[in-house]
Each structure stands twice: as C-alpha cells, then as structure tokens.
Design an enzyme around this catalytic site. Structure first.
Site, PDB file in Angstrom:
ATOM      1  NE  ARG A 145      -3.353   0.787  -0.437  1.00  0.00           N
ATOM      2  CZ  ARG A 145      -3.525   0.926  -1.749  1.00  0.00           C
ATOM      3  NH1 ARG A 145      -3.120   2.016  -2.368  1.00  0.00           N
ATOM      4  NH2 ARG A 145      -4.125  -0.003  -2.450  1.00  0.00           N
ATOM      5  CE  LYS A 199       0.334  28.229  -5.501  1.00  0.00           C
ATOM      6  NZ  LYS A 199      -0.712  28.896  -6.295  1.00  0.00           N
ATOM      7  CG  ASP A 252       1.261  36.848 -10.687  1.00  0.00           C
ATOM      8  OD1 ASP A 252       1.030  35.636 -10.853  1.00  0.00           O
ATOM      9  OD2 ASP A 252       0.868  37.505  -9.702  1.00  0.00           O
TER      10      ASP A 252
END
Lengths: 287, 287, 287, 287, 287, 287
Positions: free
Chosen positions: C97, C132, C215
C-alpha cells in the site's frame, strides 16, 4: 570509533551536501558508466580516515568497492596514493567532497599531533587533546589525535570531572568540591583539579585529586609546583602552550600536556581526488 | 540562518558534550545559585555568533537571560565584552564550551574573510567561499563568510552546477554537458564551468555558461583569458589562491575569487567566558 | 533523487503504515511462504517510481527480489505489467500500500505533466512546476515533473530568489530589492521578479533580473509585455493557467509556463497489485 | 491530533522548504519590520487546519501571534477571512507556503467529504476513508475526513484487521483466517472481511467477522447480500464507488461506504495569503 | 540529568503511547474543560521523578501547571500526595500513564537502593549499580540509583574500562591488557579488573589497576583477597550478591558492592493518579 | 514485530551503551581476531528474543553470523544453549550486554505469562497485558506476552477506547460517552467500559460496549455481574489480580483477565554469554 555512530553522522553529512540531488552529476552520468577514483596525498603527513572512505562510499552506493592502501597512522608523502574507489562515476563524484573534507581534517589533526610529539621529544610526557573540538565532530577529532600518537582527555562533561576556577570559586574550596563529588560520583570517575599556585596544588593533593593540572604556568613554575605532588597523582600542564613554546616544556616533568590547538587549529592535510578509467559496465541492467 | 535548523543542530552539539549529565556542575551547584557569565574577546577580529549565544542558552535553560552587546559583523577589540548571560550557574557552565567552540570558529571565519577583503582591496572583485566546509557546519560557516563581507558560492551539490574537469572529461565536451543540463534543469539553476585554457574558455562562452571559472591560473593568464568572456558572463578565479598571493589578483578583472581557506583554514578567534556574581535566587522554589 | 534521502523517507512512510506490526499478515503467514506480486497499470499514463519499488522492498526485506520492467518516463497502457516482486508473502503484502500510494501519485504527476506538454504543443516554451507540492514529498513530486517532461522551478526558499508582490511592496521597489540581493547573494543564485504591468517589467529589466515572470496575465498581455524584455532574460508565465486554458498560451513567446496544478491537482494513476504463486521456500531455515 | 507529532512533522516540512535560509526574505527584511498576514479563502468549502496555522507559526517564530477566526469544520465562502497572523514580515512570508500547502489539502479533503455526505444523503450510512492517503500525511488527512463529517477507517496495518482476497487465498479460507487471528489478537482488534459473493458473505458471517465488506458490488447486489448479514455485524461497501455513482448507494443499507477518493483525489481548496500593514516595532531591540 | 536528553526521550515515549491521537479523551473533552490531577503514592518508598512530571506535562501541553510537593529522594508513605497537576482534562489524562510508568520504575529503583543500603548497614561500603539497565532508560535508572543513596558504576562501554574474564583470556594476561589500555587511553579513564583468585588479584595490583573487583567471591574469600590490595586501589564485590545475602558482606571490607538487581529487578512503586475538580476555564478562547 | 522499528530501536540502544567507542575491547582486539559466543540459559523458562539476537548483531557488524537454536516460545531448561554467534571478538563483546538486557527481559515476560496461564488453568479465559509497559519498549514487551501464550490488550491510546472512571465522571455518563465515541470513531475501533457495580454494568450493556471490564472485583462479585452481560459482549477482569490470587479467578467466567504485572514486574530470565574459540581469520585483510 563506534561504527553505528560513524554511519549516522556520515549520512547527515551527505544529506547536507547533496540535498535532494546532485544537479551536475545526476544529470550527466547514467548508473552504468563506471570509473575509478584515487585519493592522492598532496602533502606529507600522517593519514587518518580509512573508515570514513570505506563506510562513506558503502553508505552512498553499496555497489562501490573501496581499496584503502594504508592504515590509519601511516606517514604518507606527497603524491602517495591512499585509496582506490571503483564504481558508478555519478556516485564517485557525488561523495568525493564530503569524504575529502572529513579525512583532510582528520589527517590534519593526526599530522599536527605527530608533529607536537616530535617537538616535545620527551618520553615521560604525553600529549593530549581538550574539549575544544568542532561541534558535532568530536568522535572523529578525538580519534585523529589518538591516531597521531596523542591520547584523549575526557570526551565530554559526562565522563570525567574537571574542576576549573569557576567551579572552585562557586563551590567554596577545592576540598569541598572534591569531597562532594567523590561522595556522589563513586569510583569510576576521575577527578582533575585546575591549579594556579602552591596553595591550590597543596589543597588539591590533600583533597585527593586523581590529577592536578597546572594552568597557564611556565616550565619553571611547574618545576617548583610538581615537587608538591606525590607520584601517584597524575600531572598535566595546560593553557598557553602551543607548538612554538612546546619544546620549553620538555623535562618539565608533567605526565601530560594538553593542547587545544590539536583540534581547533590543525590545518587540513591536502588530499586530492583523481578520477580515471571510464567504461560501461558489461551486462549492467540499467533499469 | 533557518532558526529551526540552528536549534536542531545546537541540540545535537549539546548532547554530544553533555551526554547524560555534567559530572562536575550537576553535582556541585543547585538550580537556585545564579550567576552571570561574560563572553569577552581576547583578540581583535570580526564577531559572528549572536544567534548561537541566544538560541543556545535558551535551548539549554529557558530561565537564562541573554544580552548580546554587539551585532554580527562588528569589529571587536581584545578585551571587549560580547555578551552577558544570567541564570543558574550550573547551566551557564554547562553550555559555555559548546557555544564558545562554535562562535570562535564562526568569528574566526568572519575575521579571515574580512582580512581577505582588505588584502585584495578591489571593489570590482568579491571574495566567496567554497564547499570545503566542515561537515555538519555548513550553515554556520557560510553565514560567517557572509558576515565577514564575503558572499556565498553554492551551498551544495543541489543548488547550482559546477562543471569540473572530471565532469567535462566524462561528458565528452563542455558544450555537451551544458546543453544537457540546460535542457533538464530549467531556468533557475546557474551553471558554472571550470576552465584551464583558451580553448575551454571559448567553448564555455559558446555553450552559454552563466559563469566561467579560471582554475589555477595566474593573474597574468587571467588577464588574457578574461578578454574572451563577454561582460554578461560572470567570471571567477579559483585554485591556488591564498592570503599570501591574493593581492596579486587585485585588478585581475574577475568578478569573484573563491578561497577554500576561508572555511577550512580559518584560525578560531579567541573568546573567553568569565563568570561573576553569585547569589541565591530570592524566593526561588527549589523543588 | 538522493538515495539516502529516498530511503530515509520511505522508512518513515513504512513506520507510519505498519506501526508495531501488521495485525493481518504477521499472524497469518510465516516467513517461508513465498509468492510473487505484480504491479499492473489499470490506466494509460506515464510511469514514474522504479526507485521507489526497488528501494522500498529492499528496505522492508532484503530477501525480496524486484524486477522492474520499464524505466521512469515510459508511456504505459492499461493492463501493462510494471514490476514483478518475489519474496515472503508477509512482506510483499505489508509493503504494497505504501509503495502504491507513492508511485500512483508520482505517475499521476508525470502523466499530467506529459499531458500538459501535449496540450501546449510549443517547442519554444517549457512547462515547469511550483512550490505548491505536498509537504514532505517535494523530492518525489519534483522528480516526477521532470520525468513527465517538465523542468523544475526552484526547490525551496533556499536555492533561488522569487520577488513576489509582497516582497516588492515591503522592499520599496524592484530595483532596491534586486540590488540588495545581488550584492549579498553573489553569482550562483538566480533572481526572478514577478511583474503585473509594463512599469514593473521595465523596472525588472533595468534592475537586471535573471528572469521575469508575468503574473496572471493573458496571452495577449504577455505578447505586449514580452517586447520589453531583452532576449537574454528568461521569461515565465504564471498564475491562473491550467490545462483548460493552457493551449491559449501557445506562441505567447515565454520561455516557461509554471503550473501549480502539476503537483497539487494531479489525479493518481491507478495501479494495482496482484499476488500470485504460493510455495514454501525449499530448505528455508525458518528459525 | 497528537500535538507532539504535529509539531515534529511541521518542523520537517519547514526544513524541506526553507533549508539553510530563505534567500529572498532573509536578505530583505530585518526582524523589526512587522506586518500582518491574512489567510483568505478564494473558494467556498469546509475549512480544516486551525492547529496547523497556530502550531506552524508558533514553531517558526514564537513572537508571532495568531488569531484564527473560525473553527475546523466551518463552512466558508469565497473571500472569507480565516486567520490573521501578526509578527516579523520575514517570518510571515517564510512560513506561508508550507502552511498553505497543508491547509489547502486538508480543507480540500474536508470539503470533498462534506460534499460526499450531501450526495449520499442517507442518515443510515456513514462515509469513511481508506489507507490510500499521502505517505507521511496520514494524521492530517484522516483528521480532515473526520472534520468534513466522515469517520475514519483503520489508521494503518497495526490497529485493525482487513482480510483481503490475497490474505484469504493464502490463508486457505475465511474461517481459517478469522479463527487464527481471533485466537492470537484478542478482544480489542476488529476484524473485517472483504467479500465478493454469497458464499463468502455466508462464510464471513459464520466465522464471526466484526465487519463485512462488499467489494466492488452494485447497489442491487448489495441489497441481496446484505440479507445474509445479521444486524450485529457491521457492513461496508467499497471499491469502484466515487462521487458520480455514490447517490446510487443511497438506501443500499450498508452502515459504511469507504471512498479512497476522499484522500487521494481531493482537489485543494484555494486559499491565499495577503500581507498588509507594515511598521517598525516600537522599541524593538534589534540585536 | 541532561534536560535536553530527558525531553527528547519523553517525547518518544509519548509518541509511543499516543500515536496519532487518544481515541478516548480527544473525542470526549474539549480543551476548555480543566481539572486537577493528583499523583498519590499507594506504597511507602523513596520517590524519584519530579523532573519527569514537570518536563513531561510541560512538553505535552505548556498550559498545564505542575506543583511537585516533594523532592527526589524523599521517603514517602502510602497515601501521600506527590504532585498536583492542573490543566485541560484531555491532556492530564493523555499523559498520565507514560509518566506513571516512568516514575513508578524510577521510584522502585530508588526504594530498592535505599533498602539495600539499610540491609548492608556498613558506612565503609557503598552500593552501586551495573550496566544491567533497561535499554533506552539508562539515564533514568542510573539517576534513580543515585537518588536512592547509591552511586553509579560506569555509564557505558565508553567511560571506563572493565576487564572481564573474556577480555583477559583474549588479551593474554591482565598485565598485557592494563599496559595496552593505560598507554592508549591516557589519564582520565579508570581501569577496573575482574578477579577470581589470589593470582589474579596480585597481577591486577602489580599491573596498576585503579579498581579490583572480586567476582562471585564469598565474604570470607574477600577477607583474604583484600589483604593483597593496597589501600589506594579501590575494591568492589560483585556477582551473586542480592538482597538476601547482602548483609553477609557487611564488614567484608570492600569499598563498593555492585548489584545488578537494583535496575533489572526493582519492583515498581505503586503510584496512582486521581482526577478531581472539573470546570470550564473562564473566558477561555476555545478556537 | 516491524523489523524497521526493531532495528531503529536497537540502534538507539547500542548508541546508548557504546557511545563513541568501547574503551575496553576497541583497544585490545583487532578486527581479525574472531571467536564464538554462546548464549546459555541459566534458568528454566520460556525464551523470547531470536530476532533481537539476529538483527542486533547484524546491525553491529554485518560480518557476524548468528545461529539461533530455538524458536521464540520454546521452553528452555537451565544450561541450554540458545544461540551461537561467530565473528570478530571486539564486536561480539561490544554487543553482548545490550542484547542480553533485552532478551532477558523479554524472556522474563514470556516466562511469567506462561506461568500465569498454568496457574489460571482455565481454557475459557485468556490472559492479557496492559499499557503498564516500560516506556520505549512496548513493541518488545507486548510481543513477549504473546510469545508466552497471552494476548495483547490495546497497544496505546490510539487503537482502542477504554472508558475509565475519570472519563465517565467527566463525560457525564457511560451512555453519553459511548454514544459520542461510536458516532465519531466509526466501526473499526473497539470500545471497552470499566465498571464497578451492577448499575454501571447495565448501563454499559445498554450503551452497546464491545467489552465490559470488571474493575477490582472479587471472583464472587464477577459471578453475579457477569449474569448481566449478554454473550456477544466480551468480558474482562482487571485490577488487583496477581499471581497469588489468579487461581481464584478460574471459572469466574470472564473472557479475559488483564495483568499489569506481566510487563511491570516480570523478573528477568537469567541468560549468560560465554565466549570460546579464538583464532585469526585466515587471509583477513586487516586494512
């Protein structure tokens, strides 16, 4: 050195230098390009660090093979080969700087210790280190002093007592302090007392110190003070002694001279890493 | 410096020195005997280490108060007081050696860096460090170089590319290597190329290196080589440069000179710790 | 990826999932019952994670053998076998897992990055990631972006400068900030400046930024702004760009487009683990 | 959440992002320039992460004060202020990204869980998570599921038994496996059995499972199978259920539905950090 | 005890017991329900563990206040209150078992040591411990012996030499071994030699041992052997001595008797935790 | 036991005992002097610790070979050989004490558990442990209980609920508490309720506890109380039960009896280490 501790520290050092990846080698060399790296001394000195080379590369890449040609404590000359390391170029280059930084320092300490012994040239007096070591590297630096022919003073605050001027001042007197400590600490901890004059030496003797240190005393002063110390108490000279005035302490009669400079001022021994031979590993499974 | 990392490292250093207990102070001084400790410089130099004193004692005993009298980077003279630390004697003495070992090394590096700047005496050229730092102490040593007026070269293998002779040899050519790396590494990683002759400098320029290093070149050789490098590429001299020949590199025209000696050979700045004042804390609850 | 760091992190992940023991497998299967586990892709995508499978199982049980059939970056189809792992059933099931959770995420990121490249379909513009990422997994996620054909933006606050609106506001101006940083940081750290309008772009160019980021600008706005930037300054578009509008940025002319979604919103690639073959190990010494 | 574990993990996350230093903020802002940072939601959702904001900033800089305006589990709308953080700008900016990365993921999971509950709209059936969590973040992700209105399935291999197809195949039969485990594990560990057909459900009932899971079954199949299960055994539906078909399972009659997607596919909730107010701290002792 | 080490160990112990969360208290009690917990002795004995209570609860929740009513080493009677701890019920209950487990063991050791001293009833002979401590708890157990009135033998393999039969057999002879060690280890490490007969005692005396241990000897045998040892060498009886036959060793003349049972067989002192007073904290900000 | 956790703990234990070096063996024996060490039982009992011997020596020195002659859980008699370990004498001796300390405790616990089972002599009732384990050793001690024939109660505060008197008092009532926890904790966590009288037992039954514990009740009281509990709820007797009165609880009818003494009062099983055979390793490369 405790191998488990050596490996744990080496792992931290590699993490410090490599971080998430080696942006140079990781992107240039696949795992199956192998080579051979040689550590070559560029200065004469006393080598120290075989275990660092072996454990270091073994940790970084278990497929790397290491052949160290000399033992710790061997006098090496400039140009002499110390070790041959064979394996993936990418990992040979990745580990080189960390290992060099460490063995250069250790060999520098061993070399300086060996030099101090020759300058002192007194079979009755040993050279020892202090706690003025590099934070985090004490195990390596104390080992290097010993490899250079010196002996180790206490390893930390935990394994032996050193009563310094501040302790004595606050404890009231040498006898108070020694008595308190003897009572509480039992029989396996040595007690050393720092002294600066006749009164203190006498008090330390009476108090039953295991070792008396003459702090910042000239050889002449020591000659006088040492008369007050029975032969079953060890004596040590410390403070203000360096390689320039060390010879003056020959025949001073103390059992030990401690030198902070062995660890805090030893210049690194220059060692270089040369890579040679390049080939693809035959039948290497590159996945 | 990242405070979290500084604290984690300081904790390790204290554990190294103190182990399970301080067999001297822990058995002589109860917690309610308080005193004041002064760090005094015994040499002139550039101080570095305020955060070490503050975080170090705060970590060891939060009841200790620290007053640092100067800022990092201040020139201090022999005899000058650096800081006053007040609290339980037992912990003042317990922490003293670790903190001194560290700030003496950091101040030694800051002092040597400052001295190098004065020797070079060239506003057009900056002094920088290398990766030849003490394993485990890079964060402190790189910080000290900066406090001494130098700038930092890359911090590790992870944050910038340095193509050395070995990399170039195995990669085939400078252009191959730079091209591969540019493609894979993107725009936030600088690439520096080590060169030894005209052909290499030309190739590095064509390959688009961000920085070209002249390795082991004399000032005269650099004068020639630097003509081949356009002004938007940074230049660096490295290898074989030390405080004795550094002045020769004045007006050599490079933007940076890197000195391994700043970190691997800086002598510690001598700083001592004097304890004074002893009193019982009023109404201290000794349980 | 730095193998030492990968192993240290994998060890933590296994400790998180297994704790003191696996209450299911540890009590059902003795060590000498061996089997074979296959990782099979249940979706088409780009695989990433060979090192995780190999180091993960090696760490858990050195007697386990791992055969990975594909390399990182390979396009896989649904039903394709990724790796065969052979050894004690108890440990095959115990590790499954954790390894799946990790390689599914890494493959999901590689797949999304690869998809973004196809959507953009512009050889002049590269796709890169951001900070991020999932806390604690940056090394894995940045690696997966690169395997998917993207490049990495800075790894953290430590390896490159990004001047954002907040920094600029508090520093007074772009030129102030860049000048301060250039002076202190030296030549190995890139400086990127976030801009939103013509004035800021012009100021960033004059200040000597290595990279200028537009940006939250539309492709049209970028077409205009980019005229102000000389070719030796890298350009990046960022903010508000996702897979839906990415194609609009084709031919926008920037060198890089950064997408936070690559790491914070990549759906896991579905991979399953099938166990087969069960036998007692011949002559296995069960004690 | 165990505060000691939360702090230890947060420390690792900050070290990952900040490394030795923040090359942007550390060089632009002295400690005495203070400001205020606001976390503002940019999407509607269910917030989760108050403890992260508080402990995170407290860890980074104890002089920072945090005011969280809402409790975990609160429904927030776009534009709503979550928290105000006040202190040195340098540390406000340094910690922002790590904390955002974490609370965006946690809020994303809480939001998705809450949405799943609304889709299911069945008071008799609870929604729970799986072990398909991000390695290293299980404590945060399981907490977020609970905050969103779900309940937690087992935390790892150590706290409850799940007999899957592979276990059953190798153990011989469900009854064998359950009997062995009951005998060895005692009374504080729950045993769940994965089933796919009537025969298995019957066997699990007879074996005395605490919980029976219907793996990859349609709502209709579950309607039939559940008739075989006495009311004191808990039932769970799992496998192939997602937000698209979840509503079909309303009134399926199971006690729990587990959704791997809650943790492996929850999109982050968009939250931004705005800095405002800048002033020098009055009487701040900058040394 | 080194506070930094105590805290690091306590943190590990809490993580062991609490894991990700306390499934009982965390879900029943909000942070603002406060109470008071009292540690009450249920047996007479010697208490040891004030620092554990203080540091333990401080670590778990800095808002908890701790008042310890007695000092380490105090004789307590059944029913006596040891400490009052006030704060959030959830954390009072969460920390109780770990702290009790530790202080019960430490108090058990202190009590047994104190009892041994009374049984021996010989001012000339001290009682000391051995290395037969619980792995991971040596710092606590050695401290407890000292609090009970005993002294500590060496702390580990690192701080003093103990030449046992195996060492002597392999080293050739006692004199060889002592000579080698004296030469290499220097003056701060004590050397103890284990002896079983007259010949060995004589050899150890001649070799210059700091301490001679009579291993598994009866009081009568010791009476004879001790005549061979000059008064400046410390003597120790060890092996086969326990609380039943300890009184026989009164007046045996040795300086120390070491008892492994002090740490490996001390029964825990029974201490209970009673919670009282429940109230909401006035004006507690529950967010 | 989770091998990764076992190794991490063993590493810590060796670091505790060995520190930087073994001042005895490291200075007496070169690596190429090999020998054989035998662990011999000096008491009859139930052995537990094969994995400790194997992993412990493997960790310390991978060149050491270990042959364990018996399995965990085997009844051994005095004088029986447990294991033969072969390798460098220096490391055989260095690891001996830590491993003995651990396996003596584990075997002591297994032996005591086995003895408790015989005293109780009731096939309907199982013996289980408590959380009264040694801090840091729970994984080892819980494993030893199981090897001795007992079963484990919960491992910590994280894996099962135990509602004690304090919890009930503060939560208002048993039903309140159980209801709250059932709702929040889901289906994989067992809930046990401590009861002292009929009213509490009845309330616990109604509340739907998974397990009811009779705290500090006599066998006779239990006979009465147990009539109130339906057969599908597990029962446990706890508090004030020890080896002296355990037989009284035969036929008391409870499913489990928990004994804190199994872990907090088990005397160590005496095991000794004998070294034999000494020879130089042929062709050993001593560098």
């Amino acid at each position: 050195m405790n191998r488990l501790k050596v490996r744990r520290l080496l792992e931290n050092f590699f993490l410090e230098d490599i971080g998430d990846r080696d942006v140079t080698s990781d992107f240039l060399f696949p795992q199956d390009v192998i080579g051979e790296l040689h550590f070559i001394s560029k200065q004469a000195g006393v080598f120290c660090g075989t275990e660092i080379i072996q454990e270091g590369y073994q940790l970084l890449d278990p497929s790397i093979t290491v052949q160290v040609h000399i033992q710790d404590g061997t006098a090496i000359s400039s140009g002499e080969s110390i070790a041959a390391i064979k394996g993936p170029i990418v990992n040979l280059l990745k580990g080189e700087r960390v290992i060099l930084n460490l063995i250069q320092r250790m060999s520098g300490i061993a070399t300086l210790t060996s030099k101090a012994l020759k300058i002192l040239n007194d079979k009755e007096t040993k050279i020892c280190d202090t706690r003025k070591t590099t934070p985090g590297l004490r195990i390596f630096e104390k080992y290097a002093v010993q490899i250079g022919g010196g002996v180790n003073h206490r390893f930390g605050l935990y394994d032996a007592v050193m009563l310094k001027d501040n302790h004595i001042a606050f404890a009231g007197s040498i006898s108070n302090a020694v008595e308190t400590l003897r009572d509480k600490l039992g029989h396996m901890v040595k007690i050393e007392v720092e002294t600066e004059n006749e009164a203190q030496v006498k008090e330390a003797v009476l108090a039953g110190a295991d070792c008396i240190m003459f702090d910042n005393r000239t050889p002449e002063e020591i000659n006088t003070l040492i008369q007050l110390v029975p032969s079953d108490i060890t004596t040590e000279a410390s403070g203000g002694i360096n390689l320039n005035n060390l010879a003056d302490y020959r025949k001073a009669g103390v059992d030990y001279i401690s030198l902070g400079a062995l660890t805090h001022s030893a210049p690194s021994l220059d060692i270089s890493a040369n890579v040679s031979i390049k080939q693809r590993r035959p039948n290497y499974e590159s996945i």
